[in-house]
Scaffold this motif. Structure first.
Motif, short mmCIF file in Angstrom:
data_model
loop_
_atom_site.label_atom_id
_atom_site.label_comp_id
_atom_site.label_asym_id
_atom_site.label_seq_id
_atom_site.Cartn_x
_atom_site.Cartn_y
_atom_site.Cartn_z
N ALA A 20 0.83 -1.21 0.00
CA ALA A 20 0.00 0.00 0.00
C ALA A 20 0.86 1.26 0.00
N VAL A 21 0.60 2.14 -0.95
CA VAL A 21 1.33 3.40 -1.07
C VAL A 21 1.20 4.21 0.22
N ALA A 22 0.00 4.29 0.78
CA ALA A 22 -0.24 5.10 1.98
C ALA A 22 0.57 4.63 3.18
N ASP A 23 0.98 3.37 3.19
CA ASP A 23 1.76 2.85 4.32
C ASP A 23 3.22 3.29 4.31
N HIS A 24 3.70 3.80 3.18
CA HIS A 24 5.12 4.09 3.05
C HIS A 24 5.44 5.50 2.55
N CYS A 25 4.51 6.14 1.84
CA CYS A 25 4.80 7.42 1.20
C CYS A 25 4.25 8.59 2.00
N GLN A 26 4.85 9.73 1.78
CA GLN A 26 4.40 10.97 2.38
C GLN A 26 4.25 12.02 1.28
N PRO A 27 3.65 13.16 1.59
CA PRO A 27 3.45 14.18 0.55
C PRO A 27 4.74 14.52 -0.19
N GLY A 28 4.62 14.60 -1.51
CA GLY A 28 5.76 14.90 -2.36
C GLY A 28 6.45 13.68 -2.93
N ASP A 29 6.13 12.50 -2.42
CA ASP A 29 6.74 11.27 -2.92
C ASP A 29 6.09 10.82 -4.23
N ILE A 30 6.82 10.02 -4.97
CA ILE A 30 6.32 9.39 -6.19
C ILE A 30 6.36 7.88 -5.98
N ALA A 31 5.30 7.20 -6.39
CA ALA A 31 5.22 5.75 -6.22
C ALA A 31 5.08 5.08 -7.58
N LEU A 32 5.82 4.01 -7.78
CA LEU A 32 5.71 3.17 -8.97
C LEU A 32 4.99 1.90 -8.52
N VAL A 33 3.78 1.71 -9.05
CA VAL A 33 2.91 0.65 -8.55
C VAL A 33 2.56 -0.31 -9.69
N PRO A 34 2.88 -1.60 -9.53
CA PRO A 34 2.57 -2.56 -10.59
C PRO A 34 1.09 -2.93 -10.62
N GLU A 35 0.62 -3.14 -11.83
CA GLU A 35 -0.73 -3.68 -12.04
C GLU A 35 -0.63 -4.62 -13.23
N GLY A 36 -0.63 -5.90 -12.94
CA GLY A 36 -0.39 -6.88 -14.00
C GLY A 36 1.03 -6.69 -14.52
N ASP A 37 1.17 -6.53 -15.83
CA ASP A 37 2.50 -6.31 -16.40
C ASP A 37 2.74 -4.85 -16.73
N GLN A 38 1.94 -3.95 -16.16
CA GLN A 38 2.10 -2.51 -16.37
C GLN A 38 2.41 -1.82 -15.05
N TRP A 39 2.84 -0.55 -15.15
CA TRP A 39 3.24 0.22 -13.97
C TRP A 39 2.57 1.58 -13.95
N TRP A 40 1.97 1.92 -12.82
CA TRP A 40 1.40 3.25 -12.60
C TRP A 40 2.44 4.14 -11.93
N VAL A 41 2.49 5.39 -12.35
CA VAL A 41 3.29 6.41 -11.67
C VAL A 41 2.29 7.23 -10.86
N GLN A 42 2.42 7.19 -9.54
CA GLN A 42 1.48 7.87 -8.66
C GLN A 42 2.20 8.96 -7.87
N PHE A 43 1.50 10.08 -7.66
CA PHE A 43 2.05 11.23 -6.97
C PHE A 43 1.25 11.44 -5.68
N VAL A 44 1.95 11.58 -4.57
CA VAL A 44 1.29 11.76 -3.28
C VAL A 44 1.21 13.26 -2.98
N GLY A 45 -0.03 13.75 -2.80
CA GLY A 45 -0.27 15.17 -2.56
C GLY A 45 -0.14 15.56 -1.10
N GLU A 46 -0.32 16.84 -0.84
CA GLU A 46 -0.14 17.40 0.51
C GLU A 46 -1.04 16.77 1.56
N ALA A 47 -2.24 16.39 1.19
CA ALA A 47 -3.18 15.79 2.15
C ALA A 47 -3.17 14.26 2.07
#
Length: 76
Positions: A20-47
């Motif tokens: 889970a991204v929320a368990d490890h990231c804080q505002p300003g972080d970027i997360a690379l999250v796998p879904e099947g054989d693809q990857w999402w680039v996720q951005f964690v906002g201030e809230a």
């Protein structure tokens, strides 16, 4: 545990399926999250909200280079 790299003082986490991204990231972080054989680039906002591009990337490397480019843009 996600893998962490820092690029231009921006933390970029690479996650394994089921982590889970929320368990490890804080505002300003970027997360690379796998879904099947693809990857999402996720951005964690201030809230703690998560935003992402409209579509996932076809490979981890493309997602990582996109995250690094976003970190460079954010660092300016």
């Amino acid at each position: 545990m996600p893998k962490l790299i820092t690029h231009h003082n921006i933390r970029i986490f690479s996650f394994a399926p089921g982590e889970a991204v929320a368990d490890h990231c804080q505002p300003g972080d970027i997360a690379l999250v796998p879904e099947g054989d693809q990857w999402w680039v996720q951005f964690v906002g201030e809230a703690g909200e998560i935003d992402h591009y409209d579509e996932p990337f076809e490979s981890y490397n493309k997602a990582l280079w996109t995250a690094k480019a976003a970190a460079e843009f954010d660092a300016e």
